[in-house]
Design an enzyme around this catalytic site. Structure first.
Site, PDB file in Angstrom:
ATOM      1  N   LYS B  73       0.845  -1.198   0.000  1.00 34.10           N
ATOM      2  CA  LYS B  73       0.000   0.000   0.000  1.00 34.10           C
ATOM      3  C   LYS B  73       0.883   1.253   0.000  1.00 34.10           C
ATOM      4  O   LYS B  73       1.871   1.321   0.749  1.00 34.10           O
ATOM      5  CB  LYS B  73      -0.881  -0.030   1.247  1.00 34.10           C
ATOM      6  N   SER B 143      -9.259   2.128   2.792  1.00 35.76           N
ATOM      7  CA  SER B 143      -8.319   2.817   1.956  1.00 35.76           C
ATOM      8  C   SER B 143      -7.300   1.910   1.277  1.00 35.76           C
ATOM      9  O   SER B 143      -6.593   2.358   0.391  1.00 35.76           O
ATOM     10  CB  SER B 143      -7.586   3.851   2.805  1.00 35.76           C
ATOM     11  N   SER B 167     -10.031  -0.171   6.960  1.00 36.62           N
ATOM     12  CA  SER B 167      -9.325  -0.068   5.679  1.00 36.62           C
ATOM     13  C   SER B 167      -8.653  -1.337   5.202  1.00 36.62           C
ATOM     14  O   SER B 167      -8.194  -1.399   4.064  1.00 36.62           O
ATOM     15  CB  SER B 167      -8.278   1.046   5.744  1.00 36.62           C
TER      16      SER B 167
END
Lengths: 436, 436
Positions: B73, B143, B167
């Protein structure tokens, strides 16, 4: 102004618009560094380049710290200097990243002046080459060794440290300077090497409380109820002197500062009383240790797997959980401490501030090869309880070294704490020690 | 082996010694990226260079993840790729720094494959360009949008996410994959962009529980009392189904998965019962919000002072404390939650695992320009309580999209949680959804 330019406080530097102050500071570092060795990385060319960039900022856009030199402990990432953590793993490492606190300082006009010495990853007790500026045979404390020494030696007016045990407040006492360890996470710790996520706290060094005010403003440390704009009336103040379970470790340098502080405060019209904390607070040293040990395990796993041969044995102990501390012990330590935080807030709220020792003694004599940076016992509980602490110097030990005391207030009351520290600064200034 | 090479799990990749698997994965990304857009930075040349370096490691020194591709990420620092946080401030920014978790992965032989899309700083609800691989008109969640989608689309077998609200777990449900959100700080968060120090947690994605085991081993997630080496006997298991205060938000996709899960577990011989949490737990959403808001204030101060015009309004709200939340409210939220952590541990310890929804619904349809990544309500309380959570997929919603449920166990019991997840994985596999 008659005093040498390098002795200016941050507030005085901001007020000064003439050039020359920067070269005075650089010359001061160059003169003193062979003895004090506060800096792990210092490069006048980089400083001058930053200063020229600051010069381009129009007067109306200049920040509250415009042109003020700030030393940065070498566990905090800076874009323009390497970040080496006093670790051979990170020798000359330069990831070109600004920690969040560095972004804030730069946006406020500060001049990042270089990197100051630390113990390895701000952990183990083995000291860096730094000496105490007031007696080069003694320790400057640690782990923020270079920041405490550089401010105490008039090499920079401000510096950043970190505190996981007593790594900001202890060096402040040993070097005769002021320091603020704010409430945990009141200033972002992003971009700092991690040891203990529950304890690591950014710390701030200065030579007077007004300069700590400047930094507190820049970092937006705001109380829900700000203190009055008028100075503290000491005749309406009440201080709670807290010996804590650590008291038996206090040496004569500290016990005499303790008594002197009481006398001076009483003479200034303040009320003082001794505060006994509930017995549960006696466990805080053990709980603090459990948390550091287990959080250090996850913090140092990556470095341990990558370069075990380059790590200090102290760090390895954490990474491998050498004594097999259990998660149960870690969780109980978390939960017990969490329960005490609102309780200590309530106790502290009954006083203008709590007062407690910053150290067990004057700065210890340096002995090779450990260069032990001193005993943090008095600091641990406040760190893990997350309360803000200011070291106020003013006292002197039998060896002529400075001794400070800690003011403590409830979480997120930095403005009130500094408001009180202004009044206490003047009182403790009669304690026998003067930084000069 | 008849399945395409890109569909191999991490365990299968490690077992495979022939070359070719890497080019299959790169080709898969190149084929799919125009549609799924999981990657914020992808460069086959860098991957191949890393792979050549791994090839030089002699067989006896190879780590448990040797050659396994891991998506990262883009709020996690990586030395070989830029870290851009989906923020214009950090466009093309490339601090050459490995987050602690990346050091651990590299030391274990993992091949860092590229950076996956995130919302800005893993905060606001505005989604990146990523689409759900199972329906390109729907959100992959956020996210950790890119990590969830890349694993769900067979572009990498493993990926790293983060979770501050929901997330990691929410994208796992939306993309039909497994994810482990470990106990807070069980894996170091050093080198991750900080939003909420109390909530931010590294998250792990895989397509089966065995691959999560691999990652849990690498990150040394060890229970005080490890689970038995034999599989869980479901006839001796007891699951606590916890609706929580969020239940009214559960849509038919979730309520039907809930009922189906109970049926399947009972059919497998397990005991199931509904658990009502004490009413204090109903406040966790509000307390979580207070903490994020106030911790976001210190986290984003530096970026706000430096580049306010480049920040999403959601981030600015935190930096300026737009609604003037007080420190009192923040501290009460901390202290109240801390009090509930040992209580929920005790409740969870009465069951083989708690089971609770991972999401309110199937993945939402994407709508420009927000590209809303979905509702995290069911995840917040477990994040702020610090308990480990695994999303187990297996169910299917009315629109044919995957729906998972969360297994939850007490803090620091990841091994037991995964042990249970192995058994539940097989049961939920009869729920109607299959990743293929």
């Amino acid at each position: 102004m008659s005093k040498p330019l390098y002795k200016l406080s941050a507030s005085e530097v901001v007020a000064l618009t003439k050039s020359g102050k920067l070269s005075a500071l650089i010359a001061r570092v160059q003169e003193r560094d062979p003895v004090v060795k506060a800096w792990s990385y210092f490069d006048p060319e980089i400083i001058l380049a930053s200063a020229r960039a600051l010069d381009q900022i129009p007067a109306e856009k200049r920040g509250p710290l415009h042109g003020v030199a700030v030393g940065v402990k070498d566990v905090i990432h800076t874009k323009d200097f390497p970040t080496q953590h006093f670790s051979p793993i990170y020798e000359n490492d330069h990831p070109e990243l600004d920690a969040s606190c560095i972004l804030t300082l730069r946006a406020s006009g500060a001049l990042i002046f270089g990197k100051t010495h630390t113990t390895e990853f701000a952990t183990c007790q083995k000291g860096p080459p730094t000496s105490n500026p007031h007696d080069n045979n003694r320790s400057p404390g640690g782990s923020s060794s270079g920041s405490g020494a550089a401010v105490g030696d008039f090499q920079v007016p401000l510096a950043l440290g970190t505190q996981t045990g007593g790594s900001t407040i202890r060096p402040a006492s040993y070097n005769g300077v002021f320091a603020l360890k704010p409430t945990w996470n009141a200033i972002s710790r992003e971009g700092l090497k991690m040891y203990s996520i529950t304890c690591d706290t950014l710390g701030l060094y200065a030579r007077d409380v007004s300069d700590l005010d400047l930094l507190a403003d820049v970092f937006k440390l705001k109380d829900d109820v700000p203190p009055p704009s008028t100075p503290l009336d000491l005749t309406k103040a009440k201080f709670g002197f807290v010996r804590t379970y650590v008291w038996p470790k206090a040496q004569p340098a500290v016990t005499s500062a303790w008594e002197k502080a009481k006398e001076l405060l009483v003479a200034a019209g303040a009320e003082v009383e001794e505060v006994d904390l509930p017995s549960e607070f006696d466990n805080l040293g053990v709980w603090h240790r459990n948390i550091l040990h287990m959080e250090g395990q996850s913090s140092f796993l990556g470095d341990y797997l990558t370069s075990p041969e380059l790590l200090d044995p102290w760090v390895i102990k954490h990474a491998i959980n050498d004594d097999k501390t259990t998660r149960r012990v870690q969780l109980d330590s978390y939960d017990n401490i969490a329960r005490l935080r609102p309780i200590i807030d309530s106790i502290a709220a009954k006083y203008t501030a709590l007062i407690t020792p910053s150290v067990t003694d004057e700065a210890p004599v340096l002995e090779e090869p450990l260069r032990f940076t001193g005993d943090a016992s008095f600091n641990l509980m406040w760190t893990v309880l997350h309360l803000p602490v200011v070291n106020v110097p003013g006292f002197i030990g039998p060896n002529g070294m400075p001794v400070g005391l800690s003011l403590v207030t409830p979480r997120y009351t930095e403005q009130s704490l500094l408001h009180t520290a202004h009044a206490v600064e003047k009182v403790f200034a009669q304690g026998g020690w003067k930084l000069e």
